[in-house]
Enzyme design. Structure first.
Site, PDB file in Angstrom:
ATOM      1  N   HIS A  51       0.818  -1.219   0.000  1.00  0.00           N
ATOM      2  CA  HIS A  51       0.000   0.000   0.000  1.00  0.00           C
ATOM      3  C   HIS A  51       0.848   1.264   0.000  1.00  0.00           C
ATOM      4  O   HIS A  51       0.372   2.337  -0.360  1.00  0.00           O
ATOM      5  CB  HIS A  51      -0.985  -0.008   1.179  1.00  0.00           C
ATOM      6  CG  HIS A  51      -0.387   0.291   2.518  1.00  0.00           C
ATOM      7  ND1 HIS A  51      -0.063  -0.700   3.426  1.00  0.00           N
ATOM      8  CD2 HIS A  51      -0.069   1.468   3.126  1.00  0.00           C
ATOM      9  CE1 HIS A  51       0.423  -0.141   4.520  1.00  0.00           C
ATOM     10  NE2 HIS A  51       0.440   1.169   4.365  1.00  0.00           N
ATOM     11  N   ASP A 136       0.028  -7.600   1.439  1.00  0.00           N
ATOM     12  CA  ASP A 136       0.433  -6.199   1.530  1.00  0.00           C
ATOM     13  C   ASP A 136       1.954  -6.060   1.586  1.00  0.00           C
ATOM     14  O   ASP A 136       2.493  -5.310   2.389  1.00  0.00           O
ATOM     15  CB  ASP A 136      -0.224  -5.518   2.739  1.00  0.00           C
ATOM     16  CG  ASP A 136      -0.186  -3.991   2.644  1.00  0.00           C
ATOM     17  OD1 ASP A 136      -0.032  -3.484   1.515  1.00  0.00           O
ATOM     18  OD2 ASP A 136      -0.282  -3.328   3.691  1.00  0.00           O
ATOM     19  N   SER A 214       4.616   2.700   7.894  1.00  0.00           N
ATOM     20  CA  SER A 214       4.299   1.500   7.127  1.00  0.00           C
ATOM     21  C   SER A 214       5.477   1.060   6.277  1.00  0.00           C
ATOM     22  O   SER A 214       6.088   1.874   5.569  1.00  0.00           O
ATOM     23  CB  SER A 214       3.098   1.756   6.214  1.00  0.00           C
ATOM     24  OG  SER A 214       1.922   1.934   6.955  1.00  0.00           O
TER      25      SER A 214
END
Length: 266
Positions: A51, A136, A214
């Protein structure tokens, strides 16, 4: 010691042409998607979240948002005599089994360009060479004429509840940031977070993982990567989640097999 051991291999990523909500909120709607990653192979291979390079939300957050929207639409449907055609068309991300095919995983080669900012100030042009939405996880490659600092992927199965861990990354565009906490749960199921993919299992920690963290590493006190920072619970202070290192190693193995298979048939 843990942060110092891993920090040289932690990178700040800027995905060209993509935007994230967190970055837009801080610097305007034209801001590119930004996040973190870490070098796992000194020849120039970097792991991050899918992402981050796509400029989207983590799958669990996206699924939760979709589920909330579906629930709202269903309430609207039941409270009126009109049918809402949109309700039936909404599906959580990664609900298709095709996302787990190694061929699909590695088919992302050259799907995006990423600016890679090293801890020592160097900047490289990176290319997304593999991407798996279901887990992911994405792999970014850079060209280098000398070995780059790399982290060691540890064994996440050895993690124990209460063990200290450190999260590194670039939260809110603040590069080279470090937070610390303990492992709260070693096997948090994705189904508990509204996900429907068999690849989804998380390490839960109270180390703060904010927007921009992230893709950065979650390391143990020996400086080994035991997970990859992924997301935090909305409105939940001290409830963050990381993808286990063993999941990362499994995906890298699948990608390697797929690449070798392609070479044999080329």
């Amino acid at each position: 010691h843990a942060a110092a051991a891993a920090a040289p291999a932690v990178v700040h990523l800027v995905a060209a042409g993509a935007r994230s909500a967190a970055a837009a909120a801080l610097a305007g709607p034209d801001t590119q998607a930004q996040g973190s990653g870490f070098i796992y192979d000194p020849s120039g291979y970097i792991i991050t979240n899918a992402h981050v390079v796509l400029g989207t939300e983590p799958p669990a957050i996206a699924a939760a948002n979709i589920n909330r929207r579906m629930a709202w639409q269903q309430q609207q449907h039941h409270s009126s005599s009109c049918t809402n055609a949109a309700t039936g068309g909404l599906q959580p991300l990664n609900s298709s089994g095709n996302n787990h095919n190694p061929a699909t995983i590695a088919a992302a080669a050259n799907c995006g360009v990423v600016s890679v900012h090293m801890h020592d100030g160097r900047v490289f042009d990176g290319h997304v060479v593999a991407l798996d939405r279901a887990s992911d996880i994405a792999v970014v490659a850079v060209q280098t004429h000398e070995p780059l600092p790399a982290v060691k992927l540890g064994n996440s199965q050895r993690l124990r509840v209460g063990e200290w861990v450190v999260a590194l990354g670039s939260p809110f565009l603040l590069k080279h940031s470090v937070t610390a906490g303990i492992v709260s749960c070693v096997e948090r199921k994705g189904s508990e977070l509204g996900m429907h993919s068999p690849r989804t299992e998380f390490i839960q920690t109270d180390a703060r993982i904010n927007a921009g963290n992230s893709g950065g590493p979650l390391v143990n006190l020996d400086g080994e990567v035991v997970g990859m920072n992924n997301m935090r619970a909305a409105g939940g202070d001290g409830v963050s989640f990381a993808i286990p290192a063993d999941t990362i190693k499994q995906l890298l193995s699948e990608i390697s097999r797929w690449v070798n298979s392609r070479r044999l048939h080329d």
